[in-house]
Design an enzyme around this catalytic site. Sequence first.
Site, PDB file in Angstrom:
ATOM      1  N   GLU A 152       0.792  -1.228   0.000  1.00 44.48           N
ATOM      2  CA  GLU A 152       0.000   0.000   0.000  1.00 44.48           C
ATOM      3  C   GLU A 152       0.827   1.282   0.000  1.00 44.48           C
ATOM      4  OE1 GLU A 152       0.533  -1.304   4.359  1.00 44.48           O
ATOM      5  OE2 GLU A 152       0.178  -2.314   2.457  1.00 44.48           O
ATOM      6  N   HIS A 176      -8.683  -3.557  -0.278  1.00 44.67           N
ATOM      7  CA  HIS A 176      -7.834  -3.681   0.918  1.00 44.67           C
ATOM      8  C   HIS A 176      -6.732  -2.625   0.900  1.00 44.67           C
ATOM      9  CE1 HIS A 176      -5.909  -5.738   4.323  1.00 44.67           C
ATOM     10  NE2 HIS A 176      -4.775  -5.405   3.726  1.00 44.67           N
ATOM     11  N   GLU A 177      -6.061  -2.499  -0.250  1.00 43.45           N
ATOM     12  CA  GLU A 177      -4.947  -1.528  -0.337  1.00 43.45           C
ATOM     13  C   GLU A 177      -5.478  -0.094  -0.235  1.00 43.45           C
ATOM     14  OE1 GLU A 177      -2.290  -3.080   0.055  1.00 43.45           O
ATOM     15  OE2 GLU A 177      -2.954  -5.040  -0.631  1.00 43.45           O
ATOM     16  N   HIS A 180      -6.042   0.998   3.307  1.00 44.94           N
ATOM     17  CA  HIS A 180      -4.823   1.409   4.023  1.00 44.94           C
ATOM     18  C   HIS A 180      -4.579   2.922   3.928  1.00 44.94           C
ATOM     19  CE1 HIS A 180      -2.932  -2.094   5.717  1.00 44.94           C
ATOM     20  NE2 HIS A 180      -2.955  -2.772   4.579  1.00 44.94           N
ATOM     21  N   GLU A 199      -3.605  -3.716  10.232  1.00 46.27           N
ATOM     22  CA  GLU A 199      -4.297  -4.711   9.403  1.00 46.27           C
ATOM     23  C   GLU A 199      -5.707  -5.062   9.882  1.00 46.27           C
ATOM     24  OE1 GLU A 199      -3.522  -5.321   6.535  1.00 46.27           O
ATOM     25  OE2 GLU A 199      -1.390  -4.802   6.433  1.00 46.27           O
ATOM     26  N   ASP A 257       9.331  -9.337   9.978  1.00 47.53           N
ATOM     27  CA  ASP A 257       8.723 -10.117   8.891  1.00 47.53           C
ATOM     28  C   ASP A 257       8.524 -11.575   9.291  1.00 47.53           C
ATOM     29  OD1 ASP A 257       8.366  -8.084   7.106  1.00 47.53           O
ATOM     30  OD2 ASP A 257      10.286  -8.362   6.097  1.00 47.53           O
ATOM     31  N   TYR A 265      -4.501  -9.756  10.905  1.00 40.99           N
ATOM     32  CA  TYR A 265      -5.552  -9.469   9.931  1.00 40.99           C
ATOM     33  C   TYR A 265      -6.918  -9.919  10.459  1.00 40.99           C
ATOM     34  CZ  TYR A 265      -1.879  -8.730   6.409  1.00 40.99           C
ATOM     35  OH  TYR A 265      -0.796  -8.263   5.713  1.00 40.99           O
TER      36      TYR A 265
END
Length: 499
Positions: A152, A176-177, A180, A199, A257, A265
Amino acid sequence: VCWLAPEQTAGKQKPYMYTQGQAVLNRSFFPCFDTPSVKFTYSATVKVPEGFTAVMSATSWEKQKDNTFVFKMSQPIPSYLIALVVGDIVSADVGPRSRVWAEPCLIEAAKKEYDGVIEEFLVVGEKLFGPYVWGRYDILFMPPSFPFGGMENPCLTFVTPCLLAGDRSLVDVVIHEISHSWFGNLVTNASWGEFWLNEGFTMYAQRRISTEVYGLPYTCLEAATGRALLRQHMDTTGEDHPLNKLRVVIEPGINPDDTYNETPYEKGYCFVSYLAHLVGDQSKFDAFLQAYVNRFKFQSITADDTLAFFLEYFPELKKKGVDSIPGFEFDRWLNTPGWPPYLPDLSPGQQLMEPAEELAELWAADGLNMEAIEAVDIMGWRTYQLVYFLDQVLQKSPLPEGNVERLSKMYPKISKAQNAELRLRWCQIVLKNNLEAEYSKVKDFLHSQGKQKYTLPLYRAMWGGSEATRALAMETFSATAPQLHVNVQNYVKKILGLQ
């Protein structure tokens, strides 16, 4: 900083480079405080060779002489949202404040797929969450080796070319993006240990926009597929795994990460849905979300900030002590691993799920009742209803002898789909049923893209299958390895026992 050889691009003619900053990778691109807790504006001057174009996540840019591009981002953002691409790329307008960027061989498909679509989503987002503050919303279709679904970056979302299904059946993925733009980019988690603030709120916002555009049943069906992914993840790791908390402790030296999973989410979505449930009135909760964005825009915050603001905004709930209802304590939501204490009601999705479940039952039967099967018309089914149907078929696989061949013939909409979500499921069904006649479809799909979410499950399925599917895995990997992102290459090597 990712450097792609020509064979890793769609055009296969010229090299390409892009950056991926999330979570803590932009320190290898420029000196910075590489933490989401610090926000800043930036400007950049980028000189590229003839025949190449540079684009960045910036609010303004201009091309000067000598193939030099100048960029400015006038809104403060955290380091992970700065992104640069240099390649043989062109653009086409698809709305009053949106264009698509892609390699020349993909630009027509991108324009056709997204013309007029983005503006519709942006307008609904603004109605729900307040003004879109970033000026432009452009989408860049990345080379096929891009390992993610989307990133995003403000003003310039990066997405997988897998979204170009040819029939607009995956355009809703960009919701979704787009979401953001408010949750994550405007109001940001101050630490990666509270990634759910980015998220979980974005999943909630995405599903609010989707409800406005596509209706509640379809959105509930999409949310049900999300819940199934969370179930799968928690079954794999064990519910009490420390990563299955919303507030994760990331020890020094641990790469954020490596903590990435479904929990922030989908469990995050459940917590935001629980807050909405406490309020009990959708329009009041929508108003709260607007006030929340307005209060914390351009800031990085903690879950404590969010929840304190919630209680301050709804003093009557604070008075009731909703933060400490036994079993649903805010503290338990944040700090106890495991399944969400509250699940939003997805029953409106039943009207789409039931026909899909019944049809899957029919196809799993020993003697096929073709009359009943032919009475169901799937031509009007949208992507997530088809995905739900295929997930059911996959669960029931292997099917009785001959059934999958007949299913393939009966529904070319599925077995010959260009839609990547359908292709993934169809390939999984082909492998689980040892349908050797269609192994070529698995190979073709893995040759056409390198998205992690599609690539790894197929290698796992091949490696867990017969001698023939293991051979197919080795053969496909040796042919496609050079076009895969290095991380994805390493994950596949691990699956195939090559390292």
